[in-house]
Design a protein around this motif. Structure first.
Motif, PDB file in Angstrom:
ATOM      1  N   UNK A 140       6.403   3.002  -7.842  1.00  0.00           N
ATOM      2  CA  UNK A 140       7.066   2.388  -8.918  1.00  0.00           C
ATOM      3  C   UNK A 140       6.693   0.519  -8.730  1.00  0.00           C
ATOM      4  N   UNK A 141       7.135  -0.049  -7.632  1.00  0.00           N
ATOM      5  CA  UNK A 141       6.937  -1.236  -7.232  1.00  0.00           C
ATOM      6  C   UNK A 141       5.357  -1.886  -7.252  1.00  0.00           C
ATOM      7  N   UNK A 142       4.382  -0.787  -6.693  1.00  0.00           N
ATOM      8  CA  UNK A 142       2.977  -0.894  -7.003  1.00  0.00           C
ATOM      9  C   UNK A 142       2.622  -1.168  -8.351  1.00  0.00           C
ATOM     10  N   UNK A 143       3.100   0.123  -9.232  1.00  0.00           N
ATOM     11  CA  UNK A 143       2.953  -0.102 -10.836  1.00  0.00           C
ATOM     12  C   UNK A 143       3.223  -1.420 -11.279  1.00  0.00           C
ATOM     13  N   UNK A 144       4.449  -1.847 -10.792  1.00  0.00           N
ATOM     14  CA  UNK A 144       4.965  -3.034 -11.557  1.00  0.00           C
ATOM     15  C   UNK A 144       4.140  -4.288 -11.296  1.00  0.00           C
ATOM     16  N   UNK A 145       3.561  -4.018 -10.153  1.00  0.00           N
ATOM     17  CA  UNK A 145       2.384  -5.052  -9.665  1.00  0.00           C
ATOM     18  C   UNK A 145       1.031  -5.125 -10.261  1.00  0.00           C
ATOM     19  N   UNK A 146       1.040  -4.116 -11.084  1.00  0.00           N
ATOM     20  CA  UNK A 146      -0.340  -4.012 -11.868  1.00  0.00           C
ATOM     21  C   UNK A 146      -1.227  -3.083 -11.138  1.00  0.00           C
ATOM     22  N   UNK A 147      -0.750  -2.311 -10.008  1.00  0.00           N
ATOM     23  CA  UNK A 147      -1.734  -1.504  -9.292  1.00  0.00           C
ATOM     24  C   UNK A 147      -1.775  -0.219  -9.730  1.00  0.00           C
ATOM     25  N   UNK A 148      -2.467   0.914  -9.116  1.00  0.00           N
ATOM     26  CA  UNK A 148      -2.515   2.241 -10.139  1.00  0.00           C
ATOM     27  C   UNK A 148      -2.233   3.332  -9.119  1.00  0.00           C
ATOM     28  N   UNK A 149      -1.734   4.396  -9.626  1.00  0.00           N
ATOM     29  CA  UNK A 149      -1.213   5.570  -8.842  1.00  0.00           C
ATOM     30  C   UNK A 149      -2.346   6.730  -9.284  1.00  0.00           C
ATOM     31  N   UNK A 150      -2.208   7.559  -8.450  1.00  0.00           N
ATOM     32  CA  UNK A 150      -3.141   8.771  -8.642  1.00  0.00           C
ATOM     33  C   UNK A 150      -2.425  10.064  -7.963  1.00  0.00           C
ATOM     34  N   UNK A 151      -2.760  11.133  -8.570  1.00  0.00           N
ATOM     35  CA  UNK A 151      -2.287  12.570  -8.157  1.00  0.00           C
ATOM     36  C   UNK A 151      -3.175  13.060  -6.985  1.00  0.00           C
ATOM     37  N   UNK A 152      -2.504  13.531  -6.011  1.00  0.00           N
ATOM     38  CA  UNK A 152      -3.328  13.868  -4.761  1.00  0.00           C
ATOM     39  C   UNK A 152      -3.397  15.284  -5.197  1.00  0.00           C
ATOM     40  N   UNK A 153      -4.668  15.867  -4.258  1.00  0.00           N
ATOM     41  CA  UNK A 153      -4.887  17.253  -4.648  1.00  0.00           C
ATOM     42  C   UNK A 153      -3.733  18.047  -4.334  1.00  0.00           C
ATOM     43  N   UNK A 154      -3.082  18.164  -3.116  1.00  0.00           N
ATOM     44  CA  UNK A 154      -1.987  18.973  -2.853  1.00  0.00           C
ATOM     45  C   UNK A 154      -1.016  18.296  -2.049  1.00  0.00           C
ATOM     46  N   UNK A 155      -1.071  16.865  -2.243  1.00  0.00           N
ATOM     47  CA  UNK A 155       0.383  16.094  -1.689  1.00  0.00           C
ATOM     48  C   UNK A 155       0.459  16.104  -0.126  1.00  0.00           C
ATOM     49  N   UNK A 156       1.274  15.551   0.147  1.00  0.00           N
ATOM     50  CA  UNK A 156       1.674  15.387   1.757  1.00  0.00           C
ATOM     51  C   UNK A 156       3.379  15.894   1.927  1.00  0.00           C
ATOM     52  N   UNK A 157       3.562  17.051   2.226  1.00  0.00           N
ATOM     53  CA  UNK A 157       4.783  17.252   2.492  1.00  0.00           C
ATOM     54  C   UNK A 157       4.993  18.184   3.703  1.00  0.00           C
TER      55      UNK A 157
ATOM     56  N   UNK B  73       5.302  13.811  -0.861  1.00  0.00           N
ATOM     57  CA  UNK B  73       4.765  13.363  -2.077  1.00  0.00           C
ATOM     58  C   UNK B  73       3.479  14.018  -2.673  1.00  0.00           C
ATOM     59  N   UNK B  74       3.546  13.833  -3.879  1.00  0.00           N
ATOM     60  CA  UNK B  74       2.189  14.453  -4.710  1.00  0.00           C
ATOM     61  C   UNK B  74       1.343  13.092  -5.274  1.00  0.00           C
ATOM     62  N   UNK B  75       1.982  12.162  -5.388  1.00  0.00           N
ATOM     63  CA  UNK B  75       0.896  10.997  -5.699  1.00  0.00           C
ATOM     64  C   UNK B  75       0.716  10.116  -4.814  1.00  0.00           C
ATOM     65  N   UNK B  76      -0.073   9.066  -5.010  1.00  0.00           N
ATOM     66  CA  UNK B  76      -0.204   7.932  -3.902  1.00  0.00           C
ATOM     67  C   UNK B  76      -0.745   6.679  -4.930  1.00  0.00           C
ATOM     68  N   UNK B  77      -0.490   5.626  -4.115  1.00  0.00           N
ATOM     69  CA  UNK B  77      -1.262   4.165  -4.816  1.00  0.00           C
ATOM     70  C   UNK B  77      -2.642   4.173  -4.454  1.00  0.00           C
ATOM     71  N   UNK B  78      -3.335   3.935  -5.386  1.00  0.00           N
ATOM     72  CA  UNK B  78      -4.956   3.666  -5.367  1.00  0.00           C
ATOM     73  C   UNK B  78      -5.239   2.662  -4.492  1.00  0.00           C
ATOM     74  N   UNK B  79      -5.765   2.837  -3.078  1.00  0.00           N
ATOM     75  CA  UNK B  79      -5.711   1.515  -2.192  1.00  0.00           C
ATOM     76  C   UNK B  79      -6.766   0.502  -2.966  1.00  0.00           C
ATOM     77  N   UNK B  80      -7.877   0.994  -3.584  1.00  0.00           N
ATOM     78  CA  UNK B  80      -8.763  -0.051  -4.183  1.00  0.00           C
ATOM     79  C   UNK B  80      -8.072  -0.655  -5.158  1.00  0.00           C
ATOM     80  N   UNK B  81      -6.997  -0.369  -6.049  1.00  0.00           N
ATOM     81  CA  UNK B  81      -6.308  -1.079  -6.973  1.00  0.00           C
ATOM     82  C   UNK B  81      -5.354  -2.105  -6.655  1.00  0.00           C
ATOM     83  N   UNK B  82      -5.248  -2.317  -5.114  1.00  0.00           N
ATOM     84  CA  UNK B  82      -4.320  -3.297  -4.740  1.00  0.00           C
ATOM     85  C   UNK B  82      -4.892  -4.644  -4.756  1.00  0.00           C
ATOM     86  N   UNK B  83      -4.415  -5.564  -5.324  1.00  0.00           N
ATOM     87  CA  UNK B  83      -4.786  -7.082  -5.599  1.00  0.00           C
ATOM     88  C   UNK B  83      -4.531  -7.631  -4.366  1.00  0.00           C
ATOM     89  N   UNK B  84      -5.888  -7.770  -3.646  1.00  0.00           N
ATOM     90  CA  UNK B  84      -5.402  -8.422  -2.083  1.00  0.00           C
ATOM     91  C   UNK B  84      -4.791  -9.781  -2.444  1.00  0.00           C
TER      92      UNK B  84
END
Ligand SMILES: NC(=O)CC[C@H](N)C(=O)O
Length: 357
Positions: free
Chosen positions: A253-270, A291-302
């Protein structure tokens, strides 16, 4: 012998097993977890709200039901699938067996299916919806495919602000409850925080009025992008300039609030043995994840943030450190429960931030 029951997957595959726990039918997303222990923590983790959990470990329930190990006041998953559940648990802390517990709490269980074959399907085709039913001939596949969890955060968050006094208090922390695990509160208290649990929609103004030293963003269920109001609210909370620490859904949520993106992983990490690498030091830690979703690394504003941790297996983002606000967040669970405590030092990092500011 329990009654015959089935798992019907949205791809048409049917597994026949035996019902245990509460009678009934459930439709949900089917996910697997590889933790060999920690089934009570899994069952009471609200991040599984709206999901059917498959345990890959073949025997579940051998140390019984231990209420003081629960991670929440409600059952997380809607349905629960195991190869075999243990009918005679043995542990001095146990208060009963899974079947009795499930009947009392309305959890629909399915056992006796080939959980290894099921896991392979999910791993190769990706997570999909499924239905636990006694009548596989009557499944409506359009409905099954269309199922999506709704109002996940709203349904699992507290309704009112709760203050937990702590005689050893050195700081006060607002814990934003998006469907939190109890061990986040326990950990904060152990490190010396008085914790104020806040409903998911507590505003920046209300938080300012609480006069807290830090804000913890909790884990929680569902697709992070399904929470536009929470994300807008976080954009205002960020402006308070109070140290922030996000875990799992809180991180997303914090990543989305900063304008980054999230994506659904194929089968997550549990599971309880996910390797994560600290990109600042190169050190690898073993972490507990769900988790089943992750922040898209390339969407992080460096310009405003840097990637802090990655998953060693698939290189997806596992943490972010922010440059313009006093904040950092991780995708894994430093509070553990169940799982290893390798990354518990992140609570120290958070406390250091609060003491400095
Ligand atoms: N444990 C969590 O907070 C999970 C976050 C989110 N629901 C996901 O599946 O990715």
């Amino acid at each position: 012998m329990g009654n015959k029951a089935y798992l019907v997957l949205e791809n048409g595959k049917v597994f026949c097993g035996e019902a245990f726990g509460a009678a009934g039918e459930v439709t949900a997303e089917v996910v697997f977890t590889t933790g060999m222990t920690g089934y009570l923590e899994t069952l009471t983790d609200k991040s599984y709200f709206g999901q059917i959990v498959v345990q890959t470990f073949p025997l579940i329930g051998n140390y019984g039901v231990i209420p003081s190990d629960f991670e929440g006041n409600m059952i997380g998953p809607r349905g629960y699938i195991v190869k075999e559940w243990c009918q005679s648990p043995s542990n001095f802390r146990s208060e009963g067996d899974l079947d009795t517990f499930f009947k009392a709490r309305g959890v629909v269980g399915l056992c006796g299916i080939d959980t290894r074959a099921l896991t392979k399907i999910i791993r190769e085709s990706g997570v999909m919806n499924g239905m636990i039913t006694t009548d596989p001939a009557n499944v409506d596949f359009d409905q099954l495919r269309a199922y999506r969890v709704e109002k996940a955060v709203e349904s699992t968050s507290v309704k009112e602000i709760e203050r937990h006094t702590n005689p050893n208090k050195t700081v006060t922390v607002a814990l934003m409850d998006y469907g939190m695990k109890e061990n986040i509160r326990r950990k904060l208290e152990k490190f010396g925080a008085e914790v104020i649990i806040c409903p998911y929609n507590t505003t920046a103004e209300q938080i300012r009025a609480l006069g807290v030293d830090g804000i913890m963003l909790s884990n929680g269920p569902g697709d992070p992008a399904d929470n536009p109001e929470v994300i807008r609210n976080l954009q205002e909370i960020m402006q308070l300039n109070i140290p922030l620490f996000g875990i799992c859904l809180g991180h997303q949520l914090l990543a989305l609030a900063n304008g980054f993106k999230t994506e659904k992983l194929k089968y997550g990490h549990r599971g309880a043995n996910q390797p994560v690498k600290n990109l600042e030091t190169g050190r690898v830690y073993i972490s507990s994840q769900n988790h089943g979703y992750a922040v898209v690394s390339s969407s992080i504003d460096r310009e405003i943030a840097s990637e802090y941790f990655i998953n060693v297996n698939d290189k997806t983002c596992e943490g972010i450190r922010y440059k313009k606000i006093p904040a950092f967040s991780v995708q894994f669970h430093p509070e553990a429960c169940g799982g290893p405590c390798d990354t518990s030092f992140l609570f120290e990092t958070f406390f250091d931030m609060m003491k400095k500011s």
